[in-house]
Design an enzyme around this catalytic site. Structure first.
Site, PDB file in Angstrom:
ATOM      1  N   GLU A 179     -19.059 -39.311 -39.665  1.00 11.06           N
ATOM      2  CA  GLU A 179     -18.221 -40.489 -39.872  1.00 11.06           C
ATOM      3  C   GLU A 179     -18.392 -41.083 -41.269  1.00 11.06           C
ATOM      4  O   GLU A 179     -19.232 -41.962 -41.480  1.00 11.06           O
ATOM      5  CB  GLU A 179     -18.529 -41.567 -38.824  1.00 11.06           C
ATOM      6  CG  GLU A 179     -17.650 -42.808 -38.964  1.00 11.06           C
ATOM      7  CD  GLU A 179     -17.951 -43.882 -37.921  1.00 11.06           C
ATOM      8  OE1 GLU A 179     -17.318 -44.956 -37.999  1.00 11.06           O
ATOM      9  OE2 GLU A 179     -18.795 -43.656 -37.050  1.00 11.06           O
ATOM     10  N   LYS A 221     -14.893 -38.100 -37.981  1.00 13.17           N
ATOM     11  CA  LYS A 221     -14.428 -39.440 -37.609  1.00 13.17           C
ATOM     12  C   LYS A 221     -14.159 -40.227 -38.895  1.00 13.17           C
ATOM     13  O   LYS A 221     -15.007 -40.981 -39.366  1.00 13.17           O
ATOM     14  CB  LYS A 221     -15.465 -40.158 -36.737  1.00 13.17           C
ATOM     15  CG  LYS A 221     -15.022 -41.556 -36.281  1.00 13.17           C
ATOM     16  CD  LYS A 221     -15.992 -42.171 -35.290  1.00 13.17           C
ATOM     17  CE  LYS A 221     -15.554 -43.587 -34.905  1.00 13.17           C
ATOM     18  NZ  LYS A 221     -16.391 -44.188 -33.848  1.00 13.17           N
TER      19      LYS A 221
END
Length: 342
Positions: A179, A221
């Site tokens: 992420e 992500k």
């Protein structure tokens, strides 16, 4: 490392029409959420709230996995069943946030570096024994043109740590969610966001390759490419979808099974609209496009719960509805007019 196992888990997590519920708020973050509804943030109230979320009837229709916090993966529901076991028994994969937060990149710097590599392998073995099959690590990239942010040092340092994290996780036969979040706060334009997001993703995948991370066993992500919150020219849903897709095509290898977007402070509705528009625009993408939302899934529930048992059902209905809308968006079938029927 079993690449077949990792690929299977990664694909299941992002397979349409499902997405991931992020319920991994730190103690400080969930306190802020509870403060907004005048509920005390203590161990039992946090446990009760997470139980409300996880026990939402038929949540598995739209949610493939849940990211837990360290405290939460150790908690049990009111029937003395661990949350991880309850989720597994209901065909939802438990995951765990494993970074330990961000520090200042250097003295007097506004930029951040995410930590948590020390002792990560041992922590992962414990989390596996508690039921987790995937993990999450968030890096923070801030845009501030006046301060020449982000610096190359910030992007490269965070990219290295993300890749090292991913390698350690895969060596433990768990799937890492990678992420790198370009923060939407600020006055920057959508073009600035596009440039920084592309640069960040290219650096991340360069490091993942250097660390010999199996791309078929990760999920990305990322942020969507959007205008800064303080920018007067807010890009349309169509422009956000177009630039985000362009960025992904430019930077993300086809080996990655899925991209599960963060909501990053967008409104519940906008986060859904943007995801829907991307899936509506492109039907033959090399990766599944889905969601890994926290606040944008939970906010309707939180605003109806207020810490009261008599509100559990309507709070669960709100989560179910929000999850269904985002599920529809994974196939480009969401209709924003249905928001008015709630």
């Amino acid at each position: 490392m079993s690449t077949d196992k990792l690929n299977l888990i990664a694909k299941k997590l992002c397979e349409k029409p499902k997405g991931i519920l992020a319920a991994d708020e730190s103690t400080n973050t969930i306190k802020k959420r509870f403060d907004s509804i005048n509920v005390e943030s203590n161990f039992e109230m946090r446990r009760a709230y997470r139980e409300l979320l996880f026990k939402t009837p038929n949540l598995k229709n739209f949610i493939s996995g849940v990211i837990l916090f360290d405290e939460t993966i150790r908690q049990e529901d009111s029937d003395k069943t661990s949350f991880a076991k309850y989720l597994l028994d209901n065909d939802i994969i438990p995951g765990i946030k494993v970074d330990t937060g961000a520090i200042h990149l250097e003295k007097n710097s506004q930029e951040k570096l995410t930590e948590g590599l020390d002792g990560l392998g041992k922590r992962l073995e414990e989390y596996k024994s508690l039921g987790a099959s995937f993990t999450k690590w968030r890096a923070i990239i801030t845009i501030d043109n006046e301060s020449n942010m982000p610096s190359d040092y910030c992007i490269e340092s965070n990219s290295f740590n993300l890749a090292r994290y991913a390698k350690i996780v895969q060596d433990c036969d768990m799937v890492p969610i990678v992420e790198p979040e370009v923060i939407m706060d600020g006055e920057h334009s959508i073009e600035d966001c596009y440039e920084v997001t592309c640069k960040t993703l290219k650096n991340v995948f360069k490091q993942l390759e250097l660390h010999k991370v199996f791309l078929g066993g990760i999920l990305l992500k990322p942020n969507m490419v959007i205008s800064g919150t303080l920018n007067k020219n807010q890009a349309s849903v169509e422009t956000v979808a177009e630039l985000t897709l362009n960025c992904l095509h430019k930077c993300v290898p086809h080996d990655v099974p899925g991209i599960v977007f963060l909501s990053g402070g967008q409104s519940n509705e906008l986060a859904t609209e943007h995801l829907n528009e991307m899936n509506k625009k492109s039907k033959d993408l090399p990766w599944n496009l889905s969601f890994s939302y926290g606040r944008a899934l939970q906010q309707p529930s939180l605003s109806k719960w207020f810490g009261k048992d008599e509100n559990i059902q309507i709070a669960q209905e709100a989560l179910f509805q929000r999850s269904q809308f985002n599920s529809e968006a994974t196939s480009g079938k969401y209709n924003s007019e249905n928001e008015n029927k709630i």
